[in-house]
Design a protein around this motif. Sequence first.
Motif, PDB file in Angstrom:
ATOM      1  N   ASN A  48      40.565  -3.105 -79.441  1.00 57.69           N
ATOM      2  CA  ASN A  48      41.584  -2.060 -79.347  1.00 57.69           C
ATOM      3  C   ASN A  48      41.503  -1.327 -78.019  1.00 57.69           C
ATOM      4  O   ASN A  48      42.521  -1.040 -77.394  1.00 57.69           O
ATOM      5  N   LEU A  49      40.275  -1.019 -77.575  1.00 60.64           N
ATOM      6  CA  LEU A  49      40.105  -0.342 -76.290  1.00 60.64           C
ATOM      7  C   LEU A  49      40.509  -1.236 -75.117  1.00 60.64           C
ATOM      8  O   LEU A  49      40.922  -0.744 -74.068  1.00 60.64           O
ATOM      9  N   ALA A  50      40.391  -2.547 -75.305  1.00 60.34           N
ATOM     10  CA  ALA A  50      40.795  -3.502 -74.270  1.00 60.34           C
ATOM     11  C   ALA A  50      42.286  -3.810 -74.352  1.00 60.34           C
ATOM     12  O   ALA A  50      42.785  -4.647 -73.618  1.00 60.34           O
ATOM     13  N   GLN A  51      42.972  -3.161 -75.286  1.00 61.76           N
ATOM     14  CA  GLN A  51      44.394  -3.328 -75.521  1.00 61.76           C
ATOM     15  C   GLN A  51      44.736  -4.750 -75.967  1.00 61.76           C
ATOM     16  O   GLN A  51      45.792  -5.288 -75.637  1.00 61.76           O
ATOM     17  N   PRO A  92      25.472   0.089 -77.838  1.00 64.93           N
ATOM     18  CA  PRO A  92      25.544   1.010 -76.693  1.00 64.93           C
ATOM     19  C   PRO A  92      26.807   0.798 -75.860  1.00 64.93           C
ATOM     20  O   PRO A  92      27.338   1.749 -75.286  1.00 64.93           O
ATOM     21  N   GLY A  93      27.298  -0.436 -75.806  1.00 68.99           N
ATOM     22  CA  GLY A  93      28.519  -0.694 -75.054  1.00 68.99           C
ATOM     23  C   GLY A  93      29.709   0.028 -75.652  1.00 68.99           C
ATOM     24  O   GLY A  93      30.489   0.681 -74.933  1.00 68.99           O
ATOM     25  N   ALA A 110      36.563  -2.318 -68.649  1.00 67.13           N
ATOM     26  CA  ALA A 110      35.200  -2.369 -69.189  1.00 67.13           C
ATOM     27  C   ALA A 110      35.195  -2.930 -70.609  1.00 67.13           C
ATOM     28  O   ALA A 110      34.321  -3.720 -70.972  1.00 67.13           O
ATOM     29  N   ALA A 111      36.184  -2.538 -71.403  1.00 66.45           N
ATOM     30  CA  ALA A 111      36.275  -3.039 -72.775  1.00 66.45           C
ATOM     31  C   ALA A 111      36.548  -4.541 -72.784  1.00 66.45           C
ATOM     32  O   ALA A 111      36.000  -5.280 -73.603  1.00 66.45           O
ATOM     33  N   LEU A 112      37.375  -5.000 -71.868  1.00 65.34           N
ATOM     34  CA  LEU A 112      37.660  -6.426 -71.781  1.00 65.34           C
ATOM     35  C   LEU A 112      36.403  -7.213 -71.408  1.00 65.34           C
ATOM     36  O   LEU A 112      36.157  -8.296 -71.936  1.00 65.34           O
ATOM     37  N   THR A 113      35.589  -6.646 -70.540  1.00 63.11           N
ATOM     38  CA  THR A 113      34.326  -7.292 -70.170  1.00 63.11           C
ATOM     39  C   THR A 113      33.394  -7.384 -71.371  1.00 63.11           C
ATOM     40  O   THR A 113      32.803  -8.441 -71.629  1.00 63.11           O
ATOM     41  N   LEU A 114      33.271  -6.294 -72.127  1.00 62.52           N
ATOM     42  CA  LEU A 114      32.422  -6.321 -73.327  1.00 62.52           C
ATOM     43  C   LEU A 114      32.998  -7.284 -74.366  1.00 62.52           C
ATOM     44  O   LEU A 114      32.251  -7.986 -75.048  1.00 62.52           O
TER      45      LEU A 114
END
Length: 132
Positions: A48-51, A92-93, A110-114
Amino acid sequence: MSAMPHEFDLAHATMLPPADKGPRAAPNIGILAAQWEAVHEAAAAVGNLAQLGRESVTPEIEQLPHRAAEQGGWHYEMVAHGIEDLAAVMQPGLRALLSLTAQGQDTTAAALTLWREFHTARTAILDLIDAG
């Protein structure tokens, strides 16, 4: 070609027993399934944070704890360790992403990376079962 010098001192190393020796605890599918579900809930929040939205989970992914318990032995142990490691990365991420979001910062990249790290690790865990 000369060998590189190293600083390893194995004088006090503990030797582990062979994997086939000694009694093994029965796999606890309930705990493993709960951990697997929790990791996927964290991944949904990251998605969701990475859309990207929420991912639909296939039966192969959903049934991983049961398949690991059926195979037992090192397969189960490696899957359990893999899930614990994945949770150790996701917790933690996700916490950091939520903190940044609360400060009004864009966390999409950053969310997409995680999210990608999650998928890579999950694929590796799934491959442990297929290796059997």
